[in-house]
Design a protein around this motif. Structure first.
Motif, PDB file in Angstrom:
ATOM      1  N   LEU A 168       0.865  -1.171   0.000  1.00 57.41           N
ATOM      2  CA  LEU A 168       0.000   0.000   0.000  1.00 57.41           C
ATOM      3  C   LEU A 168       0.904   1.224   0.000  1.00 57.41           C
ATOM      4  CD1 LEU A 168      -2.840   1.265   0.214  1.00 57.41           C
ATOM      5  CD2 LEU A 168      -2.571   1.211   2.708  1.00 57.41           C
ATOM      6  N   GLN A 169       0.978   1.880  -1.150  1.00 56.61           N
ATOM      7  CA  GLN A 169       1.747   3.113  -1.267  1.00 56.61           C
ATOM      8  C   GLN A 169       0.833   4.271  -0.922  1.00 56.61           C
ATOM      9  OE1 GLN A 169       5.114   3.689  -2.106  1.00 56.61           O
ATOM     10  NE2 GLN A 169       4.594   5.790  -1.514  1.00 56.61           N
ATOM     11  N   MET A 170       1.215   5.040   0.079  1.00 53.32           N
ATOM     12  CA  MET A 170       0.395   6.150   0.565  1.00 53.32           C
ATOM     13  C   MET A 170       1.141   7.452   0.352  1.00 53.32           C
ATOM     14  SD  MET A 170      -1.101   4.448   4.072  1.00 53.32           S
ATOM     15  CE  MET A 170       0.490   4.439   4.894  1.00 53.32           C
ATOM     16  N   ASN A 171       0.573   8.316  -0.454  1.00 49.90           N
ATOM     17  CA  ASN A 171       1.162   9.626  -0.739  1.00 49.90           C
ATOM     18  C   ASN A 171       0.246  10.734  -0.253  1.00 49.90           C
ATOM     19  OD1 ASN A 171       3.292   8.294  -2.116  1.00 49.90           O
ATOM     20  ND2 ASN A 171       2.176   8.352  -4.051  1.00 49.90           N
ATOM     21  N   SER A 172       0.800  11.939  -0.146  1.00 48.60           N
ATOM     22  CA  SER A 172       0.010  13.110   0.277  1.00 48.60           C
ATOM     23  C   SER A 172      -0.785  12.797   1.537  1.00 48.60           C
ATOM     24  CB  SER A 172      -0.920  13.552  -0.860  1.00 48.60           C
ATOM     25  OG  SER A 172      -0.203  13.845  -2.030  1.00 48.60           O
ATOM     26  N   LEU A 173      -0.115  12.236   2.513  1.00 49.08           N
ATOM     27  CA  LEU A 173      -0.803  11.809   3.722  1.00 49.08           C
ATOM     28  C   LEU A 173      -1.359  12.981   4.502  1.00 49.08           C
ATOM     29  CD1 LEU A 173       1.595   8.932   4.686  1.00 49.08           C
ATOM     30  CD2 LEU A 173      -0.883   8.699   4.428  1.00 49.08           C
ATOM     31  N   LYS A 174      -2.500  12.735   5.126  1.00 47.58           N
ATOM     32  CA  LYS A 174      -3.211  13.730   5.910  1.00 47.58           C
ATOM     33  C   LYS A 174      -3.352  13.225   7.346  1.00 47.58           C
ATOM     34  CE  LYS A 174      -6.092  14.763   1.854  1.00 47.58           C
ATOM     35  NZ  LYS A 174      -7.491  14.840   1.345  1.00 47.58           N
ATOM     36  N   PRO A 175      -3.526  14.131   8.298  1.00 47.47           N
ATOM     37  CA  PRO A 175      -3.723  13.678   9.686  1.00 47.47           C
ATOM     38  C   PRO A 175      -4.873  12.692   9.828  1.00 47.47           C
ATOM     39  CG  PRO A 175      -3.257  16.019   9.655  1.00 47.47           C
ATOM     40  CD  PRO A 175      -3.396  15.602   8.225  1.00 47.47           C
ATOM     41  N   GLU A 176      -5.897  12.834   9.011  1.00 51.52           N
ATOM     42  CA  GLU A 176      -7.040  11.920   9.106  1.00 51.52           C
ATOM     43  C   GLU A 176      -6.740  10.530   8.552  1.00 51.52           C
ATOM     44  OE1 GLU A 176      -6.990  14.999   7.739  1.00 51.52           O
ATOM     45  OE2 GLU A 176      -8.297  15.098   5.949  1.00 51.52           O
ATOM     46  N   ASP A 177      -5.566  10.332   7.997  1.00 57.78           N
ATOM     47  CA  ASP A 177      -5.143   8.988   7.585  1.00 57.78           C
ATOM     48  C   ASP A 177      -4.543   8.196   8.753  1.00 57.78           C
ATOM     49  OD1 ASP A 177      -3.956  10.452   4.541  1.00 57.78           O
ATOM     50  OD2 ASP A 177      -5.795   9.272   4.806  1.00 57.78           O
ATOM     51  N   THR A 178      -4.398   8.847   9.898  1.00 55.09           N
ATOM     52  CA  THR A 178      -3.839   8.183  11.078  1.00 55.09           C
ATOM     53  C   THR A 178      -4.706   7.009  11.505  1.00 55.09           C
ATOM     54  OG1 THR A 178      -2.720  10.156  11.876  1.00 55.09           O
ATOM     55  CG2 THR A 178      -3.285   8.487  13.525  1.00 55.09           C
ATOM     56  N   GLY A 179      -4.066   5.899  11.845  1.00 53.23           N
ATOM     57  CA  GLY A 179      -4.786   4.730  12.322  1.00 53.23           C
ATOM     58  C   GLY A 179      -3.942   3.484  12.237  1.00 53.23           C
ATOM     59  N   VAL A 180      -4.529   2.391  12.651  1.00 52.29           N
ATOM     60  CA  VAL A 180      -3.892   1.092  12.482  1.00 52.29           C
ATOM     61  C   VAL A 180      -4.359   0.523  11.150  1.00 52.29           C
ATOM     62  CG1 VAL A 180      -3.599  -1.227  13.412  1.00 52.29           C
ATOM     63  CG2 VAL A 180      -3.822   0.717  14.971  1.00 52.29           C
ATOM     64  N   TYR A 181      -3.388   0.135  10.349  1.00 46.29           N
ATOM     65  CA  TYR A 181      -3.679  -0.387   9.013  1.00 46.29           C
ATOM     66  C   TYR A 181      -3.536  -1.900   9.013  1.00 46.29           C
ATOM     67  CZ  TYR A 181      -3.966   4.216   6.915  1.00 46.29           C
ATOM     68  OH  TYR A 181      -4.368   5.489   6.566  1.00 46.29           O
ATOM     69  N   TYR A 182      -4.548  -2.558   8.457  1.00 43.52           N
ATOM     70  CA  TYR A 182      -4.597  -4.007   8.411  1.00 43.52           C
ATOM     71  C   TYR A 182      -4.670  -4.492   6.970  1.00 43.52           C
ATOM     72  CZ  TYR A 182      -6.171  -3.472  13.276  1.00 43.52           C
ATOM     73  OH  TYR A 182      -6.281  -3.146  14.600  1.00 43.52           O
ATOM     74  N   CYS A 183      -4.005  -5.581   6.684  1.00 42.59           N
ATOM     75  CA  CYS A 183      -4.246  -6.250   5.413  1.00 42.59           C
ATOM     76  C   CYS A 183      -5.095  -7.486   5.680  1.00 42.59           C
ATOM     77  CB  CYS A 183      -2.953  -6.628   4.698  1.00 42.59           C
ATOM     78  SG  CYS A 183      -1.990  -7.924   5.469  1.00 42.59           S
ATOM     79  N   ALA A 184      -5.793  -7.905   4.644  1.00 38.44           N
ATOM     80  CA  ALA A 184      -6.692  -9.046   4.759  1.00 38.44           C
ATOM     81  C   ALA A 184      -6.714  -9.805   3.443  1.00 38.44           C
ATOM     82  CB  ALA A 184      -8.091  -8.590   5.130  1.00 38.44           C
ATOM     83  N   ALA A 185      -6.958 -11.100   3.548  1.00 38.68           N
ATOM     84  CA  ALA A 185      -7.036 -11.964   2.365  1.00 38.68           C
ATOM     85  C   ALA A 185      -8.420 -12.583   2.301  1.00 38.68           C
ATOM     86  CB  ALA A 185      -5.971 -13.057   2.432  1.00 38.68           C
ATOM     87  N   GLY A 186      -8.987 -12.624   1.102  1.00 36.95           N
ATOM     88  CA  GLY A 186     -10.315 -13.192   0.973  1.00 36.95           C
ATOM     89  C   GLY A 186     -10.719 -13.416  -0.453  1.00 36.95           C
ATOM     90  N   ARG A 187     -11.973 -13.788  -0.623  1.00 37.62           N
ATOM     91  CA  ARG A 187     -12.551 -13.995  -1.950  1.00 37.62           C
ATOM     92  C   ARG A 187     -13.934 -13.379  -1.967  1.00 37.62           C
ATOM     93  NH1 ARG A 187     -10.109 -19.968  -1.865  1.00 37.62           N
ATOM     94  NH2 ARG A 187      -8.248 -19.623  -3.126  1.00 37.62           N
ATOM     95  N   ASP A 188     -14.290 -12.780  -3.092  1.00 42.12           N
ATOM     96  CA  ASP A 188     -15.616 -12.175  -3.257  1.00 42.12           C
ATOM     97  C   ASP A 188     -15.904 -11.172  -2.151  1.00 42.12           C
ATOM     98  OD1 ASP A 188     -16.846 -15.417  -4.270  1.00 42.12           O
ATOM     99  OD2 ASP A 188     -16.068 -13.781  -5.508  1.00 42.12           O
ATOM    100  N   SER A 189     -14.874 -10.402  -1.782  1.00 39.23           N
ATOM    101  CA  SER A 189     -14.989  -9.349  -0.765  1.00 39.23           C
ATOM    102  C   SER A 189     -15.328  -9.878   0.619  1.00 39.23           C
ATOM    103  CB  SER A 189     -16.028  -8.294  -1.195  1.00 39.23           C
ATOM    104  OG  SER A 189     -15.620  -7.654  -2.376  1.00 39.23           O
ATOM    105  N   ARG A 190     -15.121 -11.149   0.825  1.00 39.46           N
ATOM    106  CA  ARG A 190     -15.297 -11.735   2.162  1.00 39.46           C
ATOM    107  C   ARG A 190     -13.915 -12.129   2.651  1.00 39.46           C
ATOM    108  NH1 ARG A 190     -20.185 -15.988   1.572  1.00 39.46           N
ATOM    109  NH2 ARG A 190     -19.926 -16.064   3.824  1.00 39.46           N
TER     110      ARG A 190
END
Length: 117
Positions: free
Chosen positions: A81-103
């Motif tokens: 995940l390449q994140m550019n032009s970051l803003k204070p509201e982008d602050t948080g814990v970022y998680y990746c997930a694996a799935g199929r059909d958006s589940r």
């Protein structure tokens, strides 16, 4: 056993960039959609974006569209995940997930991103 391990988080100034990585093991990575989510303090977890297993098509939340880019390297079982032009509201814990059909069945432990001057 499936494992997703995020890395690359940290403290960055507004307008800066970060690249998060998520290394997967224990699953046929190239056949799974991969998603990124985030959770800000006091808020619910929200969708950031995803990359499909086939053709590598991507989609993003409106709040990050045009600033964030998701890519994957199936030879390394890793999604980025390449994140550019970051803003204070982008602050948080970022998680990746694996799935199929958006589940999403599998989740990483998260990595903290703080955007602050």
């Amino acid at each position: 056993q499936v494992q997703l391990v995020e890395s690359g988080g940290g403290l960055v100034q507004p307008g800066g960039s970060l690249r998060l990585s998520c290394a997967a093991s224990g699953l046929p990575f190239s056949t799974y959609d991969m998603g990124w989510f985030r959770q800000a303090p006091g808020k619910e977890r929200e969708f950031v974006g995803r990359i499909a297993w086939s053709l590598g098509s991507t989609s993003y939340a409106d709040s990050v569209n045009g600033r964030f880019t998701i890519s994957r390297d199936n030879t390394r079982n890793t999604v980025y995940l390449q994140m550019n032009s970051l803003k204070p509201e982008d602050t948080g814990v970022y998680y990746c997930a694996a799935g199929r059909d958006s589940r999403y069945a599998y989740w990483g432990q998260g990595t903290q991103v703080t955007v602050s001057s």
